[in-house]
Write a protein that holds these residues in place. Sequence first.
Motif, mmCIF file in Angstrom:
data_model
loop_
_atom_site.group_PDB
_atom_site.id
_atom_site.type_symbol
_atom_site.label_atom_id
_atom_site.label_comp_id
_atom_site.label_asym_id
_atom_site.label_seq_id
_atom_site.Cartn_x
_atom_site.Cartn_y
_atom_site.Cartn_z
ATOM 1 N N ASN A 1 0.812 -1.181 -0.096
ATOM 2 C CA ASN A 1 0.073 -0.099 -0.117
ATOM 3 C C ASN A 1 0.969 1.332 -0.077
ATOM 4 O OD1 ASN A 1 0.388 -0.979 2.857
ATOM 5 N ND2 ASN A 1 -0.408 0.865 3.236
ATOM 6 N N LEU A 2 2.136 1.094 0.223
ATOM 7 C CA LEU A 2 3.043 2.383 -0.002
ATOM 8 C C LEU A 2 3.985 2.367 -1.174
ATOM 9 C CD1 LEU A 2 4.190 2.501 3.924
ATOM 10 C CD2 LEU A 2 2.419 3.918 2.597
ATOM 11 N N GLY A 3 3.708 1.258 -1.826
ATOM 12 C CA GLY A 3 4.503 1.288 -3.162
ATOM 13 C C GLY A 3 5.848 0.659 -3.104
ATOM 14 N N LYS A 4 6.189 -0.342 -1.968
ATOM 15 C CA LYS A 4 7.169 -0.844 -1.710
ATOM 16 C C LYS A 4 7.210 -2.303 -2.404
ATOM 17 C CE LYS A 4 7.688 0.528 3.271
ATOM 18 N NZ LYS A 4 7.952 0.382 4.602
ATOM 19 N N ASP A 5 8.377 -2.676 -2.956
ATOM 20 C CA ASP A 5 8.467 -3.841 -3.857
ATOM 21 C C ASP A 5 8.567 -5.041 -3.064
ATOM 22 O OD1 ASP A 5 9.414 -4.967 -6.567
ATOM 23 O OD2 ASP A 5 10.717 -5.977 -5.170
ATOM 24 N N PHE B 1 -5.124 -6.003 3.616
ATOM 25 C CA PHE B 1 -5.313 -5.832 2.053
ATOM 26 C C PHE B 1 -5.492 -7.302 1.249
ATOM 27 C CE2 PHE B 1 -2.743 -2.505 4.024
ATOM 28 C CZ PHE B 1 -3.283 -1.524 3.543
ATOM 29 N N LEU B 2 -5.946 -8.162 1.991
ATOM 30 C CA LEU B 2 -6.135 -9.546 1.316
ATOM 31 C C LEU B 2 -7.117 -9.469 -0.060
ATOM 32 C CD1 LEU B 2 -5.232 -12.407 1.541
ATOM 33 C CD2 LEU B 2 -7.159 -12.823 2.999
ATOM 34 N N GLN B 3 -8.088 -8.881 0.137
ATOM 35 C CA GLN B 3 -9.029 -8.657 -0.934
ATOM 36 C C GLN B 3 -8.537 -7.774 -2.273
ATOM 37 O OE1 GLN B 3 -12.664 -7.509 0.725
ATOM 38 N NE2 GLN B 3 -13.195 -9.676 1.325
#
Length: 306
Positions: A80-84, A266-268
Amino acid sequence: MTDATIAAPTVAATPVKSALADIWKQFRVHKGGVAGLVVFIFILLAVYVGPYIHTVAPNAINVRERNQWPSLAHPFGTDNLGKDMLAQVLAGGRISLAVGITAMLLALFLGTLVGVLSGYFRRLDGPLMRLTDLFLALPLLPLLLVILMLFRDTLRAAFGPETGIFILIVFVIGITSWMHTARIVRGDVLTIKSQEFITAAKSSGMREYRIILRHILPNVLSSIMVSATLGIASAIITESALSFLGLGFPSDFPTWGRLLFDGANFLQLTPSRVLWPGLAISLTVLSVNYIGDAVRDALDPRALKS
């Protein structure tokens, strides 16, 4: 005399090489153990060599690419923060494996020490086995949670947030995982202690600690090695459970369990966030368990004689 002197090292080394060759031959018979060894080596290479190939920083934030599914740029997607996620899984693997191996070594040391002392010295057998029964009777998960809550802030202040939590988790897992090793080693020591070569060593005046180091420990090494392989799997699962409950490492210090905890909400939206760390835990534990089974069969004296 010169020829005998030169040939002596070769003759002495032959039994060791032969024993190792027999053990490896028996290990290769166990197909699951060979597959587990291949998978475990692959995981080790991935988490330690992978960051040199996939050079994205695990904590690099890119909000514009948040919650992405797997792609060429981000093979495991992003959070959700854009981390790889691939970079985080690789970094988390190094931490989880370090915790598992270090906690296993601590548990192995304590279990071997208690098992050898209990099996060899009759006067220590009762108190040490009652202590082992006491630890076995304790509810381990509540005990782990209480210890973490009591000492987490103290160790964080003393050693820093990452090192303090690492020391605490390794210590907590180690002191609650030694009991089965102690029981196994004690049983082997009781059997070996009644052998004739131990009686001969005592009759020759050899000190007790030398008998333990030279005769007892080498003969219980197979049981210790099996406990070591299984202890790694148990420690990794325990650390993952603690991190999943939010009592492990901080969020900017990823482990496989912590990645599962952070990705549960954030599973869904992006289920791959929990798929990859969960798959890494499962493959690691499964491969180590198969390796432990193969090592146990390879070190079985009946298998070596056949």
